[in-house]
Write a protein that holds these residues in place. Structure first.
Motif, PDB file in Angstrom:
ATOM      1  N   ALA A 114      56.572  63.369  75.819  1.00 41.52           N
ATOM      2  CA  ALA A 114      55.878  63.518  76.246  1.00 41.52           C
ATOM      3  C   ALA A 114      54.569  64.762  76.912  1.00 41.52           C
ATOM      4  O   ALA A 114      53.795  64.501  76.830  1.00 41.52           O
ATOM      5  CB  ALA A 114      55.884  62.349  76.999  1.00 41.52           C
ATOM      6  N   PHE A 115      55.569  65.614  77.542  1.00 44.04           N
ATOM      7  CA  PHE A 115      54.891  66.579  78.246  1.00 44.04           C
ATOM      8  C   PHE A 115      53.593  67.324  77.033  1.00 44.04           C
ATOM      9  O   PHE A 115      52.710  68.274  77.824  1.00 44.04           O
ATOM     10  CB  PHE A 115      55.411  67.466  79.093  1.00 44.04           C
ATOM     11  N   ILE A 116      54.654  67.648  75.985  1.00 43.07           N
ATOM     12  CA  ILE A 116      54.212  68.730  75.102  1.00 43.07           C
ATOM     13  C   ILE A 116      53.402  68.536  74.568  1.00 43.07           C
ATOM     14  O   ILE A 116      52.047  68.692  74.487  1.00 43.07           O
ATOM     15  CB  ILE A 116      55.076  69.186  74.000  1.00 43.07           C
ATOM     16  N   SER A 117      52.862  66.546  75.018  1.00 43.28           N
ATOM     17  CA  SER A 117      51.820  66.208  73.799  1.00 43.28           C
ATOM     18  C   SER A 117      50.658  66.518  74.956  1.00 43.28           C
ATOM     19  O   SER A 117      49.526  66.403  73.728  1.00 43.28           O
ATOM     20  CB  SER A 117      52.181  64.719  73.898  1.00 43.28           C
ATOM     21  N   LEU A 118      50.614  67.221  75.294  1.00 39.45           N
ATOM     22  CA  LEU A 118      49.435  67.296  76.353  1.00 39.45           C
ATOM     23  C   LEU A 118      48.565  68.395  75.830  1.00 39.45           C
ATOM     24  O   LEU A 118      47.669  68.365  75.663  1.00 39.45           O
ATOM     25  CB  LEU A 118      50.059  68.883  77.587  1.00 39.45           C
ATOM     26  N   THR A 119      49.193  69.645  74.925  1.00 35.92           N
ATOM     27  CA  THR A 119      48.516  70.220  73.691  1.00 35.92           C
ATOM     28  C   THR A 119      48.152  69.906  72.773  1.00 35.92           C
ATOM     29  O   THR A 119      47.407  70.830  71.970  1.00 35.92           O
ATOM     30  CB  THR A 119      48.958  71.242  73.770  1.00 35.92           C
ATOM     31  N   GLN A 120      48.115  68.224  72.112  1.00 35.57           N
ATOM     32  CA  GLN A 120      48.031  67.976  70.801  1.00 35.57           C
ATOM     33  C   GLN A 120      47.048  67.177  70.724  1.00 35.57           C
ATOM     34  O   GLN A 120      46.520  66.755  71.938  1.00 35.57           O
ATOM     35  CB  GLN A 120      48.985  67.077  70.596  1.00 35.57           C
ATOM     36  N   GLU A 121      46.065  67.136  69.609  1.00 36.91           N
ATOM     37  CA  GLU A 121      45.038  66.595  69.593  1.00 36.91           C
ATOM     38  C   GLU A 121      45.498  64.593  69.821  1.00 36.91           C
ATOM     39  O   GLU A 121      46.244  64.941  69.378  1.00 36.91           O
ATOM     40  CB  GLU A 121      44.162  67.077  67.694  1.00 36.91           C
ATOM     41  N   ARG A 122      44.609  64.371  70.504  1.00 38.42           N
ATOM     42  CA  ARG A 122      44.748  62.983  70.502  1.00 38.42           C
ATOM     43  C   ARG A 122      42.899  62.595  70.023  1.00 38.42           C
ATOM     44  O   ARG A 122      42.244  62.891  69.207  1.00 38.42           O
ATOM     45  CB  ARG A 122      44.213  62.684  72.081  1.00 38.42           C
ATOM     46  N   ALA A 177      42.381  59.608  65.886  1.00 39.32           N
ATOM     47  CA  ALA A 177      43.543  59.699  64.529  1.00 39.32           C
ATOM     48  C   ALA A 177      43.220  60.991  64.367  1.00 39.32           C
ATOM     49  O   ALA A 177      43.465  61.192  62.860  1.00 39.32           O
ATOM     50  CB  ALA A 177      42.937  58.268  64.165  1.00 39.32           C
ATOM     51  N   GLY A 178      41.964  61.538  63.757  1.00 45.23           N
ATOM     52  CA  GLY A 178      41.680  62.486  63.571  1.00 45.23           C
ATOM     53  C   GLY A 178      40.708  63.626  64.867  1.00 45.23           C
ATOM     54  O   GLY A 178      40.471  63.040  65.253  1.00 45.23           O
ATOM     55  N   ILE A 179      40.477  64.562  63.804  1.00 43.04           N
ATOM     56  CA  ILE A 179      39.345  65.434  64.239  1.00 43.04           C
ATOM     57  C   ILE A 179      37.749  64.715  64.331  1.00 43.04           C
ATOM     58  O   ILE A 179      37.616  64.175  62.884  1.00 43.04           O
ATOM     59  CB  ILE A 179      39.191  66.957  63.943  1.00 43.04           C
ATOM     60  N   SER A 180      36.971  64.272  65.331  1.00 42.04           N
ATOM     61  CA  SER A 180      35.867  63.877  65.185  1.00 42.04           C
ATOM     62  C   SER A 180      34.901  64.797  66.392  1.00 42.04           C
ATOM     63  O   SER A 180      35.382  64.482  67.217  1.00 42.04           O
ATOM     64  CB  SER A 180      36.251  62.687  65.640  1.00 42.04           C
ATOM     65  N   SER A 181      33.742  64.218  65.949  1.00 41.29           N
ATOM     66  CA  SER A 181      32.436  65.423  66.886  1.00 41.29           C
ATOM     67  C   SER A 181      31.983  63.565  67.683  1.00 41.29           C
ATOM     68  O   SER A 181      32.470  62.409  67.415  1.00 41.29           O
ATOM     69  CB  SER A 181      31.313  65.622  65.853  1.00 41.29           C
ATOM     70  N   HIS A 182      30.790  63.649  68.218  1.00 43.40           N
ATOM     71  CA  HIS A 182      30.347  62.281  68.702  1.00 43.40           C
ATOM     72  C   HIS A 182      28.488  63.097  69.080  1.00 43.40           C
ATOM     73  O   HIS A 182      28.101  63.615  68.798  1.00 43.40           O
ATOM     74  CB  HIS A 182      30.716  62.718  70.209  1.00 43.40           C
ATOM     75  N   HIS A 187      28.521  67.887  77.020  1.00 39.23           N
ATOM     76  CA  HIS A 187      27.829  67.077  77.049  1.00 39.23           C
ATOM     77  C   HIS A 187      28.132  66.119  78.071  1.00 39.23           C
ATOM     78  O   HIS A 187      29.575  65.516  76.971  1.00 39.23           O
ATOM     79  CB  HIS A 187      26.633  65.304  75.971  1.00 39.23           C
ATOM     80  N   PRO A 188      28.065  65.340  79.104  1.00 38.99           N
ATOM     81  CA  PRO A 188      29.201  64.481  79.783  1.00 38.99           C
ATOM     82  C   PRO A 188      29.925  63.287  79.221  1.00 38.99           C
ATOM     83  O   PRO A 188      30.670  63.044  79.350  1.00 38.99           O
ATOM     84  CB  PRO A 188      28.342  64.716  81.424  1.00 38.99           C
ATOM     85  N   ASP A 189      28.713  62.892  78.596  1.00 37.86           N
ATOM     86  CA  ASP A 189      29.157  61.360  77.452  1.00 37.86           C
ATOM     87  C   ASP A 189      29.698  61.462  76.446  1.00 37.86           C
ATOM     88  O   ASP A 189      29.918  60.572  75.702  1.00 37.86           O
ATOM     89  CB  ASP A 189      28.080  60.756  77.633  1.00 37.86           C
ATOM     90  N   ALA A 190      30.336  63.005  76.319  1.00 38.27           N
ATOM     91  CA  ALA A 190      30.301  62.703  74.367  1.00 38.27           C
ATOM     92  C   ALA A 190      32.091  62.694  74.678  1.00 38.27           C
ATOM     93  O   ALA A 190      32.665  63.830  75.365  1.00 38.27           O
ATOM     94  CB  ALA A 190      30.390  64.914  74.427  1.00 38.27           C
ATOM     95  N   ARG A 191      31.832  62.084  73.671  1.00 40.40           N
ATOM     96  CA  ARG A 191      33.472  61.482  73.420  1.00 40.40           C
ATOM     97  C   ARG A 191      34.733  61.897  71.380  1.00 40.40           C
ATOM     98  O   ARG A 191      33.600  61.620  71.089  1.00 40.40           O
ATOM     99  CB  ARG A 191      33.693  59.762  73.396  1.00 40.40           C
ATOM    100  N   GLY A 192      35.175  63.144  71.338  1.00 42.21           N
ATOM    101  CA  GLY A 192      35.632  63.417  70.662  1.00 42.21           C
ATOM    102  C   GLY A 192      36.391  64.575  70.832  1.00 42.21           C
ATOM    103  O   GLY A 192      37.022  64.696  71.872  1.00 42.21           O
ATOM    104  N   THR A 193      36.693  64.672  70.258  1.00 46.19           N
ATOM    105  CA  THR A 193      37.810  65.811  69.517  1.00 46.19           C
ATOM    106  C   THR A 193      38.089  67.115  70.308  1.00 46.19           C
ATOM    107  O   THR A 193      37.065  68.093  70.508  1.00 46.19           O
ATOM    108  CB  THR A 193      38.251  66.259  68.446  1.00 46.19           C
TER     109      THR A 193
END
Length: 456
Positions: free
Chosen positions: A153-161, A163-168, A69-75
């Motif tokens: 900083a560049f390596i952080s590209l592959t890390q989850e953003r 506080a934790g895993i979340s859905s929407h 969904h284009p407006d979904a915000r999550g992990t």
């Protein structure tokens, strides 16, 4: 002193920056004052510092939420194929080392991702940094501390953003049953599926190659023209295309942008069986002209012949093995009849044997077109007389003797045995049980008269 590998990585970085700068300068007039600012902006240290800041606006992923969904915000997740559970079904794990990572986030920062995808001897700059490659690290800056900060900083590209895993709330969810009690809440897992963007890209590339690749074009042409071809023709029938992102596919992800927003959906349909049965016209006997061409029948005859040619002893075990071989051929005959009864009635009507083009002998007409008995009184009377099953048995005996003749001394005794095995085949779905059901349904005599005379 920089190593040779460091200089190669640094050269690749400089080439990338030079090409991007020239692309932007080409759009400006020679005397445009913005040119000076651009040239300063693309100095390696300046650009890398800015890129290390902007990289936080994007994330490398293999499984993305936004296509759901284009407006979904999550992990979103970045999982290489080797990090995934390995199983027999096709999935992202099937890509092995040959996969394309995607990137989501601010489209204005996608140039940072392109920078990290710089290829050095078949390996991306990002993969080198992830592996802790010293040459790639030192290529960023002569200042080791600065280089480590940028690399981190560049390596952080592959890390989850986050506080934790979340859905929407706008992400799709489904309950997956993991227990045995459909009424128990604890027997379900709540799943929040993500879009397997790396797998979708691999499917897209494969389908594109099959549709427009030169090798497959040649194979397609050879197939269309009926010519021999050494290659393999690949086809994906009934494809659907899902468009993601509308006029701005880059807002979904980088790979989606590269595909122009096109995502192929393979056909998910039950098979549409196409009958390989020939038309009934002009055939005098399906036993003589059709049965032998069914898959497995020739092999079944050969197996019986091979066994008999060993000159086995005349005992119970030999009889059992012969019966098994013949039973397989009888099964083929019964299956063929069931298919012909159904397919020919559907294709040519329930009275197809009344057509002048039908040349089948009378016994086989009665055998293969029982539906006609509901519409034709004379035909029904012949069917009810029930002397045609013995004639079919006689024909089967003749046919099997003909297949063995010339290699074995077969005659009237063998003929009677083959006929008997057919007419007394009481197995589930066998000749006798099938005929019994038909007789009951049509209120016909519950016996098979002895055959007299020769079959027509």
């Amino acid at each position: 002193m920089p190593t040779e590998q460091t200089l190669r990585v640094r050269s690749a970085i400089q080439t990338f920056l030079h090409d991007r700068l020239q692309d932007k300068l080409s759009k400006l007039a020679i005397d445009d004052p913005k040119r000076v600012a651009l040239e300063a902006q693309f100095q390696p240290a300046t650009w890398l510092q800015d890129a290390a800041r902007r990289v936080k606006q994007i994330q490398a992923v293999t499984h993305a939420l936004k296509p759901i969904h284009p407006d979904a915000r999550g992990t979103n997740l970045y999982r290489t194929p080797t990090q995934l559970p390995q199983h027999e079904l096709v999935g992202s794990h099937s890509l092995a080392g040959n996969f394309s990572s995607d990137v989501v986030g601010n489209a204005a920062a996608l140039d940072v991702y392109k920078f990290l995808k710089i290829d050095i001897d078949g390996i991306s700059l990002l993969d080198l940094l992830l592996a802790g490659d010293d040459a790639a690290l030192h290529a960023l800056s002569d200042d080791e501390q600065q280089a480590k900060e940028w690399a981190s900083a560049f390596i952080s590209l592959t890390q989850e953003r986050g506080a934790g895993i979340s859905s929407h709330a706008r992400a799709k969810q489904l309950y997956w049953m993991v227990g045995s009690d459909a009424s128990a809440d604890e027997d379900y897992h709540l799943l929040a599926p993500l879009y397997a963007t790396s797998l979708a890209h691999a499917v897209y590339q494969d389908v594109q190659e099959a549709r427009f690749g030169e090798a497959n074009k040649q194979a397609r042409a050879a197939r269309r023209e009926g010519k021999m071809h050494d290659g393999v023709f690949r086809d994906y029938p009934q494809l659907a295309v899902q468009k993601l992102g509308g006029t701005k596919p880059q807002n979904i992800s980088q790979l989606n942008s590269e595909r122009g927003g096109n995502n192929y959906l393979l056909a998910s349909l039950p098979p549409s069986w196409r009958s390989r049965l020939r038309a009934p016209w002009g055939i005098r006997s399906v036993i003589d002209e059709v049965l032998l061409h069914r898959e497995g029948v020739r092999a079944g005859i050969q197996a019986l012949l091979d066994f008999l040619l060993t000159d086995p002893p005349a005992n119970t075990e030999t009889r059992r093995q012969v019966d098994e071989h013949v039973a397989g051929l009888i099964d083929d005959l019964v299956l063929m009849a069931a298919e012909l009864q159904r397919e020919w009635a559907q294709a040519y009507g329930e009275t197809w044997t009344a057509d002048a083009r039908c040349k089948l002998v009378a016994a086989e007409q009665l055998w293969l077109n029982p539906q006609r008995a509901q519409h034709d009184e004379e035909f029904n009377a012949q069917w009810q007389a029930m002397d045609w099953p013995a004639q079919i048995g006689h024909r089967f005996g003749n046919w099997l003797n003909a297949q063995l003749a010339g290699k074995l001394p077969v005659g009237e005794a063998e003929h009677r045995q083959w006929q008997k095995e057919l007419l007394l085949d009481e197995g589930e779905g066998g000749w006798a049980s099938t005929l019994h059901s038909a007789r009951t349904a049509n209120a016909a005599p519950q016996y098979i008269p002895s055959r007299k005379g020769n079959a027509p």
